[in-house]
Design a protein around this motif. Structure first.
Motif, PDB file in Angstrom:
ATOM      1  N   ALA A 101      88.806 -20.673   3.096  1.00 45.44           N
ATOM      2  CA  ALA A 101      88.667 -22.241   3.677  1.00 45.44           C
ATOM      3  C   ALA A 101      87.884 -23.084   3.203  1.00 45.44           C
ATOM      4  O   ALA A 101      88.135 -24.087   2.941  1.00 45.44           O
ATOM      5  CB  ALA A 101      88.332 -22.210   5.137  1.00 45.44           C
ATOM      6  N   TYR A 102      86.704 -22.434   2.494  1.00 49.07           N
ATOM      7  CA  TYR A 102      85.781 -23.577   1.900  1.00 49.07           C
ATOM      8  C   TYR A 102      86.517 -24.057   0.704  1.00 49.07           C
ATOM      9  O   TYR A 102      86.335 -25.316   0.453  1.00 49.07           O
ATOM     10  CB  TYR A 102      84.569 -22.587   1.482  1.00 49.07           C
ATOM     11  CG  TYR A 102      83.963 -21.832   2.333  1.00 49.07           C
ATOM     12  CD1 TYR A 102      84.003 -22.146   3.693  1.00 49.07           C
ATOM     13  CD2 TYR A 102      82.901 -20.984   1.920  1.00 49.07           C
ATOM     14  CE1 TYR A 102      83.365 -21.367   4.648  1.00 49.07           C
ATOM     15  CE2 TYR A 102      82.340 -20.218   2.995  1.00 49.07           C
ATOM     16  CZ  TYR A 102      82.523 -20.251   4.169  1.00 49.07           C
ATOM     17  OH  TYR A 102      81.854 -19.491   5.024  1.00 49.07           O
ATOM     18  N   VAL A 103      87.162 -22.960  -0.371  1.00 49.59           N
ATOM     19  CA  VAL A 103      87.909 -23.623  -1.204  1.00 49.59           C
ATOM     20  C   VAL A 103      89.193 -24.482  -0.912  1.00 49.59           C
ATOM     21  O   VAL A 103      89.229 -25.545  -1.699  1.00 49.59           O
ATOM     22  CB  VAL A 103      88.515 -22.306  -1.930  1.00 49.59           C
ATOM     23  CG1 VAL A 103      89.332 -22.575  -3.396  1.00 49.59           C
ATOM     24  CG2 VAL A 103      87.541 -21.369  -2.263  1.00 49.59           C
ATOM     25  N   PHE A 104      89.874 -24.262   0.081  1.00 48.72           N
ATOM     26  CA  PHE A 104      90.953 -25.104   0.489  1.00 48.72           C
ATOM     27  C   PHE A 104      90.355 -26.515   0.945  1.00 48.72           C
ATOM     28  O   PHE A 104      90.885 -27.679   0.692  1.00 48.72           O
ATOM     29  CB  PHE A 104      91.678 -24.568   1.808  1.00 48.72           C
ATOM     30  CG  PHE A 104      92.015 -23.130   1.387  1.00 48.72           C
ATOM     31  CD1 PHE A 104      92.764 -22.848   0.168  1.00 48.72           C
ATOM     32  CD2 PHE A 104      92.435 -22.404   2.485  1.00 48.72           C
ATOM     33  CE1 PHE A 104      93.354 -21.661  -0.070  1.00 48.72           C
ATOM     34  CE2 PHE A 104      93.028 -21.304   2.302  1.00 48.72           C
ATOM     35  CZ  PHE A 104      93.439 -20.675   0.933  1.00 48.72           C
ATOM     36  N   HIS A 105      89.144 -26.640   1.527  1.00 45.94           N
ATOM     37  CA  HIS A 105      88.484 -27.851   1.903  1.00 45.94           C
ATOM     38  C   HIS A 105      87.845 -28.707   0.496  1.00 45.94           C
ATOM     39  O   HIS A 105      88.042 -29.744   0.387  1.00 45.94           O
ATOM     40  CB  HIS A 105      87.437 -27.697   2.725  1.00 45.94           C
ATOM     41  CG  HIS A 105      86.657 -28.875   3.156  1.00 45.94           C
ATOM     42  ND1 HIS A 105      87.233 -29.786   3.751  1.00 45.94           N
ATOM     43  CD2 HIS A 105      85.385 -29.490   3.112  1.00 45.94           C
ATOM     44  CE1 HIS A 105      86.609 -30.901   4.080  1.00 45.94           C
ATOM     45  NE2 HIS A 105      85.491 -30.598   3.656  1.00 45.94           N
ATOM     46  N   MET A 106      87.661 -27.711  -0.434  1.00 42.22           N
ATOM     47  CA  MET A 106      87.138 -28.486  -1.743  1.00 42.22           C
ATOM     48  C   MET A 106      88.407 -29.162  -2.184  1.00 42.22           C
ATOM     49  O   MET A 106      88.461 -30.342  -2.916  1.00 42.22           O
ATOM     50  CB  MET A 106      86.823 -27.474  -2.629  1.00 42.22           C
ATOM     51  CG  MET A 106      86.219 -27.885  -4.075  1.00 42.22           C
ATOM     52  SD  MET A 106      85.764 -26.824  -5.173  1.00 42.22           S
ATOM     53  CE  MET A 106      83.956 -26.373  -4.272  1.00 42.22           C
ATOM     54  N   VAL A 107      89.714 -28.446  -2.180  1.00 44.71           N
ATOM     55  CA  VAL A 107      90.885 -29.297  -2.593  1.00 44.71           C
ATOM     56  C   VAL A 107      90.997 -30.637  -1.954  1.00 44.71           C
ATOM     57  O   VAL A 107      91.160 -31.786  -2.484  1.00 44.71           O
ATOM     58  CB  VAL A 107      92.145 -28.303  -2.360  1.00 44.71           C
ATOM     59  CG1 VAL A 107      93.411 -29.162  -2.903  1.00 44.71           C
ATOM     60  CG2 VAL A 107      91.921 -27.031  -3.459  1.00 44.71           C
ATOM     61  N   GLU A 108      90.856 -30.522  -0.562  1.00 47.23           N
ATOM     62  CA  GLU A 108      90.939 -31.845   0.322  1.00 47.23           C
ATOM     63  C   GLU A 108      89.926 -32.841  -0.166  1.00 47.23           C
ATOM     64  O   GLU A 108      90.456 -33.889  -0.314  1.00 47.23           O
ATOM     65  CB  GLU A 108      90.703 -31.350   1.731  1.00 47.23           C
ATOM     66  CG  GLU A 108      91.767 -30.413   2.274  1.00 47.23           C
ATOM     67  CD  GLU A 108      91.541 -30.138   3.776  1.00 47.23           C
ATOM     68  OE1 GLU A 108      92.128 -30.422   4.644  1.00 47.23           O
ATOM     69  OE2 GLU A 108      90.449 -29.399   3.821  1.00 47.23           O
ATOM     70  N   ALA A 109      88.725 -32.373  -0.387  1.00 44.56           N
ATOM     71  CA  ALA A 109      87.712 -33.424  -0.789  1.00 44.56           C
ATOM     72  C   ALA A 109      87.838 -33.879  -2.283  1.00 44.56           C
ATOM     73  O   ALA A 109      87.651 -35.182  -2.398  1.00 44.56           O
ATOM     74  CB  ALA A 109      86.326 -32.626  -0.706  1.00 44.56           C
TER      75      ALA A 109
END
Length: 273
Positions: free
Chosen positions: A180-188
């Protein structure tokens, strides 16, 4: 004992359970020795059972004690499920749990103090064979059981043992919640691209493929992540300018990640009580 010889009961036919089962069958697990239990009897698992030849039922009653019981149900239904499994667990049955937040003590409370329990924490990339799983073995789990457990859980990707059950909370914080942290990095990154003037679609493509490509490079390379980072960074260049912000001692990504993972670990501890 090899994977092809064992009898196995899988409790829970959701995405994680299905991913594990597919991996085991590909590794040579004999479908005739497999029983999958799920009261919901999802249609896709019914179809797979018909194709592969394993047994798929709604309740555990009438099953002779197998070599392995894998519990892959949601933590919120664990108190209802565990009492129904006691008749499945014999003196030489190893119980492998992939349910977050359920300690070994909960299994022993329902299955008996002599139950041989392995508590494992996989993550969602297991669904595509790139998972990371860590596990703790309770007292009495033999060396051969540990070997068999490692083989089964390695079907989803990489596998490691941890020395204490308390470390599972740290595992949860790093690899269990980590995707989830990695997916959020994509969003950011995509949002940052828009702030720099890119349209939303282009920014999303750039961010997503950058993470995908970097992950694949990390997967294929034997070099440490720090070395790969340095290989991309020219002194005084654009990457260095960004990393000066991300790697700042105060407010940088390292400090933020420590704070975030500590929060995840603490919540994991709370859920285990």
């Amino acid at each position: 004992m090899t994977i092809g010889d064992i009898s196995l009961v899988l409790v829970g036919a959701g995405k994680m359970g299905g991913a594990m089962l597919s991996g085991w069958l590909d590794m040579g697990l004999n479908p005739a020795n497999v029983t999958v239990i799920d009261p919901g009897l999802p249609q896709e698992m019914n179809q797979l059972a018909e194709q592969k030849g394993f047994r798929f039922i709604a309740t555990p009653y009438g099953i002779v004690c197998p070599d392995v019981v894998v519990v892959a149900v949601k933590p919120q239904v664990m108190d209802k499920v565990l009492p129904t499994l006691k008749s499945l667990v014999g003196a030489s049955t190893v119980v492998i749990s992939v349910a977050a937040g359920t300690p070994v003590s909960a299994f022993k409370a329902h299955l008996g103090e002599e139950a041989l329990v392995v508590r494992a924490m996989p993550n969602t990339p297991a669904q595509v064979g790139r998972g990371m799983t860590a596990a703790f073995a309770s007292h009495g789990v033999t060396a051969s059981m540990r070997t068999l457990t490692a083989a089964l859980l390695s079907s989803m990707g990489m596998f490691v043992w941890v020395e204490s059950e308390g470390q599972i909370d740290a595992v949860t914080a790093i690899s269990g919640s980590g995707p989830a942290y990695v997916f959020h990095m994509v969003e950011a990154m995509a949002s940052a691209g828009e702030a720099l003037g890119l349209d939303a679609e282009t920014a999303g493509i750039l961010a997503r493929q950058t993470i995908v490509g970097a992950g694949e490079l990390l997967h294929q390379s034997a070099l440490p992540a720090a070395t790969l980072r340095k290989n991309v960074t020219s002194p005084g260049g654009t990457t260095a300018a960004a990393l000066n912000v991300l790697m700042a001692e105060q407010g940088g990504l390292g400090a933020l990640m420590e704070k975030a993972t500590a929060a995840a670990r603490d919540r994991s501890i709370e859920l285990s009580k």
